[in-house]
Design a protein around this motif. Structure first.
Motif, mmCIF file in Angstrom:
data_model
loop_
_atom_site.group_PDB
_atom_site.id
_atom_site.type_symbol
_atom_site.label_atom_id
_atom_site.label_comp_id
_atom_site.label_asym_id
_atom_site.label_seq_id
_atom_site.Cartn_x
_atom_site.Cartn_y
_atom_site.Cartn_z
ATOM 1 N N LEU A 241 21.859 14.675 11.009
ATOM 2 C CA LEU A 241 22.403 14.851 9.673
ATOM 3 C C LEU A 241 22.351 16.319 9.243
ATOM 4 N N THR A 242 21.309 17.044 9.650
ATOM 5 C CA THR A 242 21.226 18.469 9.342
ATOM 6 C C THR A 242 22.370 19.229 10.003
ATOM 7 N N ALA A 243 22.681 18.880 11.251
ATOM 8 C CA ALA A 243 23.778 19.544 11.953
ATOM 9 C C ALA A 243 25.119 19.248 11.288
ATOM 10 N N ILE A 244 25.321 18.004 10.875
ATOM 11 C CA ILE A 244 26.557 17.649 10.158
ATOM 12 C C ILE A 244 26.662 18.464 8.871
ATOM 13 N N THR A 245 25.541 18.601 8.185
ATOM 14 C CA THR A 245 25.525 19.402 6.964
ATOM 15 C C THR A 245 25.832 20.866 7.266
ATOM 16 N N GLY A 246 25.364 21.351 8.420
ATOM 17 C CA GLY A 246 25.666 22.719 8.829
ATOM 18 C C GLY A 246 27.156 22.940 9.011
ATOM 19 N N VAL A 247 27.845 21.955 9.576
ATOM 20 C CA VAL A 247 29.300 22.040 9.735
ATOM 21 C C VAL A 247 29.983 22.092 8.366
ATOM 22 N N ILE A 248 29.506 21.248 7.454
ATOM 23 C CA ILE A 248 30.075 21.241 6.094
ATOM 24 C C ILE A 248 29.846 22.581 5.413
ATOM 25 N N LEU A 249 28.645 23.142 5.580
ATOM 26 C CA LEU A 249 28.348 24.445 4.979
ATOM 27 C C LEU A 249 29.247 25.532 5.567
ATOM 28 N N ALA A 250 29.502 25.458 6.873
ATOM 29 C CA ALA A 250 30.393 26.433 7.506
ATOM 30 C C ALA A 250 31.797 26.344 6.922
#
Length: 357
Positions: A241-250
């Motif tokens: 979920l943190t990685a998915i959030t990282g994509v959204i932040l990008a």
């Protein structure tokens, strides 16, 4: 990590049935006090700033700005239910949002392949964290803090301390910029993850097993719960979920830089701890976490409209973290009048936790 143990204190229907109306209100007020506070803050700031606060634009900006924090809070919620903590969320999101961009602009990969690689790396990181905690038997605070520092160093090395910029496809930026009417798409990400977690944590044997481990790992093991495997999977879920959030932040920032990300760690932890004081007091829970993030967002926005300086947000988050941990600790001290003294009693208590309602 006693402060992370879970055992909710919300009154049952049987408890409320024998009480008067006034007594029911006094019992329910601690349970729903935070949602009431959220509504009260919205009403207060709307009255004070009728031209700027209660507008669709302001609420859209609030939702979009705090969605990343809400998603990270829901990520750290996964291992926290089992009594563990994952501090890598604040460091990993730095590396993940940088990689999501650099894989496209430096290596020429399609945006969807870049996103998939980042998510897979996040899942692998969660697995490593789980193995460090459960197999290497390193305290979760130390293990994830050390791993997070390594990730931050990798982000600095990869960027050379410079921003990662380049042309990004519209399909990628649309991950953040899309909206449904006036509501940003990120609100639906948070709602979707929240509903999924609520269903898993509250209505499946796996979720009840996680809460049982948070209450007492030893008793959970005596009840036949695979403690190690469950905790490792909780870290895997957090990493993914943190990685998915990282994509959204990008997609939101459209620039990769190592200076962002760490600012999200404290608010995410505040959201989880503060959320454990409401809905199900004494137990970290999904809806309490989301309500807590809303309270933080509304409170900070209102204070800033009062003309608060730039340091108000970290000051507000830090003070709220201390208060929320103190309240959560007090709630947990009220969990039982007499704590179980033997493993057999603990086992029977946890067995009651994992039984479906």
């Amino acid at each position: 990590m006693q402060s992370l143990k879970s055992d909710a204190l919300e009154p049952t229907r049987a408890d409320l049935a024998a009480l008067s109306t006034g007594q029911r209100i006094s019992k329910l007020l601690p349970v729903y006090g935070l949602p009431i506070l959220a509504v009260a803050l919205i009403a207060l700031f709307s009255a004070l700033f009728p031209d700027s606060f209660p507008t669709l634009m302001n609420f859209s900006v609030l939702i979009d700005n705090k969605a990343v924090i809400a998603l990270l809070a829901l990520a750290v919620l996964c291992p926290m239910i089992t009594g563990k903590i994952d501090l890598t969320i604040g460091y990993a999101i730095v590396l993940w949002h940088i990689l999501a961009i650099s894989l496209q602009v430096r290596f020429g990969l399609p945006w969807y392949l870049s996103a998939m690689i980042v998510v897979l790396l996040g899942t692998a990181l969660g697995l490593v964290n789980g193995l460090l905690v459960e197999i290497a038997m390193i305290d979760s605070f130390i293990a994830t803090l050390g791993m997070g520092t390594v990730l931050y160093a990798l982000a600095l090395w990869h960027t050379g301390g410079r921003q990662v910029v380049g042309e990004l496809p519209d399909a990628f930026t649309a991950i953040d910029t899309l909206s449904v009417g006036p509501i940003p798409i990120t609100a639906f990400y948070v709602l979707g993850v929240g509903i999924l977690q609520w269903l898993v944590f509250e209505h499946t044997p796996a979720g009840r097993a996680m809460y049982a481990i948070g209450a007492s790992p030893r008793a959970a093991l005596l009840n036949g719960i695979p403690v190690r495997r469950t905790v490792i999977l909780a870290f895997v879920a957090s990493g993914t979920l943190t990685a998915i959030t990282g994509v959204i932040l990008a997609a939101k920032l459209q620039i990769g830089q190592a200076s962002v990300g760490l600012d999200y760690l404290l608010p995410a932890l505040v959201g989880v701890f503060l959320g454990s004081t409401t809905i199900k007091p004494g137990r970290v829970n999904v809806w309490g976490t989301i309500v807590a993030v809303i309270v933080l967002a509304v409170g900070i926005s209102g204070i800033q409209q009062f003309g608060g300086d730039f340091y108000i947000e970290p000051l507000f988050n830090g003070a709220t973290l201390l208060v929320s941990i103190a309240i959560a600790g007090y709630s947990q001290r009220r969990r039982r009048v007499v704590r179980p003294k033997t493993a057999s009693v603990e086992a029977s208590t946890v067995n009651a936790v994992i039984q479906p309602n």
